[in-house]
Scaffold this active site. Sequence first.
Site, PDB file in Angstrom:
ATOM      1  N   LYS A 139      50.731  14.169  55.717  1.00 49.47           N
ATOM      2  CA  LYS A 139      51.206  15.263  56.568  1.00 49.47           C
ATOM      3  C   LYS A 139      50.206  15.340  57.724  1.00 49.47           C
ATOM      4  O   LYS A 139      49.106  15.882  57.581  1.00 49.47           O
ATOM      5  CB  LYS A 139      51.242  16.586  55.805  1.00 49.47           C
ATOM      6  CG  LYS A 139      51.802  17.720  56.646  1.00 49.47           C
ATOM      7  CD  LYS A 139      52.009  18.974  55.825  1.00 49.47           C
ATOM      8  CE  LYS A 139      52.825  20.011  56.579  1.00 49.47           C
ATOM      9  NZ  LYS A 139      52.181  20.504  57.787  1.00 49.47           N
TER      10      LYS A 139
ATOM     11  N   LYS B  10      59.365  13.183  50.177  1.00 50.07           N
ATOM     12  CA  LYS B  10      60.771  13.305  50.585  1.00 50.07           C
ATOM     13  C   LYS B  10      61.657  12.563  49.594  1.00 50.07           C
ATOM     14  O   LYS B  10      61.279  11.470  49.131  1.00 50.07           O
ATOM     15  CB  LYS B  10      60.964  12.680  51.978  1.00 50.07           C
ATOM     16  CG  LYS B  10      60.127  13.341  53.052  1.00 50.07           C
ATOM     17  CD  LYS B  10      60.174  12.600  54.383  1.00 50.07           C
ATOM     18  CE  LYS B  10      59.320  13.353  55.405  1.00 50.07           C
ATOM     19  NZ  LYS B  10      59.174  12.662  56.674  1.00 50.07           N
TER      20      LYS B  10
HETATM   21  S1  IVH Z   1      59.073  15.700  58.029  1.00 53.01           S
HETATM   22  C1  IVH Z   1      62.468  19.109  58.340  1.00 53.01           C
HETATM   23  N1  IVH Z   1      56.896  14.368  57.806  1.00 53.01           N
HETATM   24  O1  IVH Z   1      54.813  19.365  59.272  1.00 53.01           O
HETATM   25  C2  IVH Z   1      61.067  18.883  58.681  1.00 53.01           C
HETATM   26  N2  IVH Z   1      56.768  16.475  58.877  1.00 53.01           N
HETATM   27  O2  IVH Z   1      55.272  21.999  58.110  1.00 53.01           O
HETATM   28  C3  IVH Z   1      60.806  17.440  58.559  1.00 53.01           C
HETATM   29  N3  IVH Z   1      54.507  17.043  59.662  1.00 53.01           N
HETATM   30  O3  IVH Z   1      56.852  20.595  61.812  1.00 53.01           O
HETATM   31  C4  IVH Z   1      59.430  17.155  58.864  1.00 53.01           C
HETATM   32  N4  IVH Z   1      53.542  15.214  59.010  1.00 53.01           N
HETATM   33  O4  IVH Z   1      55.114  18.854  62.432  1.00 53.01           O
HETATM   34  C5  IVH Z   1      57.434  15.496  58.253  1.00 53.01           C
HETATM   35  N5  IVH Z   1      55.041  13.024  57.554  1.00 53.01           N
HETATM   36  C6  IVH Z   1      55.590  14.139  58.002  1.00 53.01           C
HETATM   37  C7  IVH Z   1      54.841  15.118  58.653  1.00 53.01           C
HETATM   38  C8  IVH Z   1      55.469  16.289  59.073  1.00 53.01           C
HETATM   39  C9  IVH Z   1      53.368  16.356  59.604  1.00 53.01           C
HETATM   40  C10 IVH Z   1      54.626  18.381  60.250  1.00 53.01           C
HETATM   41  C11 IVH Z   1      55.745  18.559  61.212  1.00 53.01           C
HETATM   42  C12 IVH Z   1      56.496  19.777  60.744  1.00 53.01           C
HETATM   43  C13 IVH Z   1      55.500  20.426  59.862  1.00 53.01           C
HETATM   44  C14 IVH Z   1      56.190  21.281  58.848  1.00 53.01           C
END
Ligand code: IVH
Length: 694
Positions: free
Chosen positions: A130, A310
């Site tokens: 993340k 995911k």
């Molecule tokens: S998937 C539907 N993958 O985390 C949202 N988000 O807390 C799908 N983020 O706004 C996001 N790394 O800025 C996804 N590998 C990752 C991520 C990620 C950081 C952030 C993103 C999102 C926030 C949500």
Amino acid sequence: MAAKSHTSSPSPGDDSAGAARRLAELKATIAHHAERYYELDDPEIPDADYDDMLREVLGIEQAYPELVTPDSPTRMIGGPRNEAFAPVVHEMAMMSLHNAFSIDELRAWNDRVVRRLEDRPVPAYATEPKFDGLAISLRYENGLLVQGATRGNGRVGEDVTRNVMTITDIPRRLGHEAPRVLEVRGEVYMRLSAFAALNIRQAESAEADGREPKLFINPRNTAAGSLRQKDPSITAERDLSFFCYQLGVVDGGPELTSHTNTLEWLGSLGLPVNEHSRSVGSIDEVAECIAAFEAGRHDFDYEFDGVVVKVDDLGLQAELGADAKAPRWAIAYKLPPEEVTTGLLDIEVSIGPSGQVTPFARLDTVRVGGVDVSTATLHNQDQVAVKDVRPGDTVIVRRAGDVIPEVVGPVLSARPEGSRPWRFPRNCPVCGEPLMRAEGVAATFCVNFHCPRQTRGRIEHFAGRYAMDIEWLGEKNVDLFVTEGLVSDVADLYTLDFDRLLEFDRFGQKSVDNLRDAIEASKSRPLGNLLFGLRIPEIGQVNAQTLASAFGSMDRITAASVDDLAAVDGFGQVIAESVHEWFARPDALDLIGRLSEAGLTMEAAVPDSPVEKTLEGKAVVVSGTLDGYTRDGAKEAIVARGGKSPGSVSRKTFALVVGAEPGASKVAKATGVGVPVIGEAAFKTLLDTGELPG
Ligand code: IVH
């Protein structure tokens, strides 16, 4: 340079030397035409020819990536500056993620997923870091990057296209198989190495100019701030990076069945995908991946504060859907905030510009959460007592994605024998006067008006951007001037002995000249700025402007009675009394006399003409941080023009003004009920004319 010179030149040869020659030629031609277009406003060639040259550069750079340099015209957008970022409505909302703070919570999420799928097991999970940056959406049409937008509140973001185009990781053009429309989402972040290099550059350039270095605090905030620069060439210098992790709107392209093959496809188009994404077959394996990420956290050149898990299969993702905030098919496992132990060398207190006393720990420098930490806050007197940390202790220090590291507590087993509880000082370490703590209040204060720290605070405020805007007079200079007795109030700035400054190591002729010019320039700041700079209680940025225009001159303000002041539109008894009391003080009158003698502006630009009531009967809501106004300043500006500035949006709202990081619910409500959402430039027009531009 001839307009068409590029068309007669050979195309890049097969060899890299030929390509380099052609690239140099193109760059020079482009630089010439960029200047004609952007700076002289007198282009010599049609835009299409210019674009052709840019495309040729792009082609060479794609074939010979080693020839890409930061000053490439494909990265530097030389156009006029954005006044503000236009709002962009996301066709598909950019959602958030739910969090799990333990493996148990992760398993509970997995159970909910399986239950929703009526006990069909999930065949695979994708795991990836993340990233700790800023979410953005990139839109490509027929393979060309046409828009970059921040997430904003998820529904409406900001148009940062020109800035995004300076990021080397982000291709301006995708590979051959690009679909008609591809919106891809991901994270803009800053590598730790880029962050360290940026701070080294900051320190070096400050030293060369004799200024105090303004160091960036952490990569995340720096990345976010860099992406929101008005001038894209600043973004370009910041060396930002990007990883994509999700699709938005797509028209065309192959049939995709999983998150994993989506990432593969995005990678094949030339978009950067993270090499640590994994697909695993069970929640147990997910837990193993998380443990590996946690253990290897420091081996990465970027920060991540969690692991996103995911459901890999896109069909199952669609079945699971989303709730109001986040998808059900994904979860962010948050890594625990980083804690490390180190030696507590001493406990000291710092005095803030308003006299507030904050205890803090001096630590043996330790790396925590990607940052070197040598001080950590202890908040206030009660916190030190509760934690009972003592000089000589080994302490636990935590930095939780947050900018201020804190001391969690002592490691009691490592406490040296004979140590005693630390005692909060009774006297101000700066001026020696007794400290005061009011009943029922956590904070302790130094209440000595003449405490050098408070003198410094007043001078720093006076020199600040919204007041007299004196460049080159940073905190360190103010500190030096006050400590050396060169300045004891703001009027002394105007009689400063500049020749004496050369005696100090931090000054050279150039920095002295810069400072002298900046102080001189401040003399012509408007009366309203001067009034704000004086830190008169109750007189914020807009009340200061109101005061200036209502009375027209410093003399008339000084002579005004409480009743005269209370009669000013927007002022009440409290403000009137506060202003009157301040102007009745002999030291205040003496200060004003000396400022006047120094030649500062003591008359309002348009005497006796209060601001026009352009917003009579209109409600304008403000959300987020604006560049040209303080938080209250913008609201006061609306009220001064006869408008209202309520805290929430309704159908009756005339416009919602958004700055950086606006409130999510306000923007959503405004777009929902058709209230215009405007940026800072439009806000200025609105204040002046009462109308929205265009
Ligand atoms: S998937 C539907 N993958 O985390 C949202 N988000 O807390 C799908 N983020 O706004 C996001 N790394 O800025 C996804 N590998 C990752 C991520 C990620 C950081 C952030 C993103 C999102 C926030 C949500």
